[in-house]
Design an enzyme around this catalytic site. Sequence first.
Site, mmCIF file in Angstrom:
data_model
loop_
_atom_site.group_PDB
_atom_site.id
_atom_site.type_symbol
_atom_site.label_atom_id
_atom_site.label_comp_id
_atom_site.label_asym_id
_atom_site.label_seq_id
_atom_site.Cartn_x
_atom_site.Cartn_y
_atom_site.Cartn_z
ATOM 1 N N PRO A 2 0.621 -1.068 -0.251
ATOM 2 C CA PRO A 2 0.175 0.013 0.121
ATOM 3 C C PRO A 2 0.833 1.258 0.135
ATOM 4 O O PRO A 2 1.658 1.365 0.569
ATOM 5 C CB PRO A 2 -0.891 -0.182 1.324
ATOM 6 C CG PRO A 2 -0.645 -1.542 1.786
ATOM 7 C CD PRO A 2 0.815 -2.101 1.264
ATOM 8 N N GLU A 3 0.648 2.107 -0.745
ATOM 9 C CA GLU A 3 1.390 3.746 -1.001
ATOM 10 C C GLU A 3 0.095 4.588 -0.659
ATOM 11 O O GLU A 3 -0.896 4.367 -0.382
ATOM 12 C CB GLU A 3 1.863 3.748 -2.176
ATOM 13 C CG GLU A 3 2.749 2.486 -2.769
ATOM 14 C CD GLU A 3 3.444 3.006 -4.027
ATOM 15 O OE1 GLU A 3 3.557 4.123 -4.332
ATOM 16 O OE2 GLU A 3 3.891 1.827 -4.749
#
Length: 281
Positions: A2-3
């Site tokens: 996840p960014e």
Amino acid sequence: VPELPEVETVCRGLNQLTLGRKIEGGEVLLSRTLAHPLSVTEFNDKITGSSIQLWTRRGKYLLARLQPTGWLGVHLRMTGQLLWLEADKPLSVHTRLRIFFTDGQELRFIDTRTFGKVWLVQDDPFIVMGGLQNLGPEPFGEDFSPQYFLQQCGKSRRPIKTLLLDQRVVAGIGNIYADEALFKGGIRPETLSCELPPPAVEKLRLQIQEVLQQAIAAGGTTFSDFLQVTGVNGNYGGIAWVYGRRGQPCRVCGTTIERVKLGGRSSHFCPQCQRKTSGRI
Ligand SMILES: [Zn+2]
């Protein structure tokens, strides 16, 4: 992994679903998921009776302001997922921590690789959650200004890709969006930051904001097994320019997308659209 857009998507989902409901208790299934306090009993005692006032995001951290006091912090790291579901839904073997609400709902933290962390903090989360202190500006913040980014690039001899992944320079960017922004900026990932001409630096700064904004609008990416809090997959995957496309034709010029390793991370680029020494303006 996840960014920023994925964490932002989770944050928005949590704000839609979890606010104002009373917490009935917690359950820690994997003790090392709990970064603070280290005592599972203390976590359960302190979270019981609270409710969540608001979720915010800082870099890739999620922070929930608790009522009447304290903060709940979450970092999803590589594979962490927060799911909002009914508490009687069957448990995945990778469930690490659960927070129960009095209305039968549950916030469930699932994490295959177990690098994710949860904090329950009574005072200032910036003191207890060490990583928060060292975060650079948010990509959409006023302090991520043309002058600031130019200065950061100008003083670094690291490859620009490596600089973008440094959370102290700018918060929230990971491998996916770094590759995408560099493609849109016409810059090779291995270009030394200090060798970029100022117009290329500014173009890159604007492209960083654009690719992140597009991904947020799309609800996060499907490149990893990212799920929104309701269990729905994001849909950014359809519009990737280079990330994960090694060996496939560039969507702009048809040249085969290549991959290099920089600092142990894979970087995808188009050898035609992305120039070797300086940015294409
Ligand atoms: Zn191309």
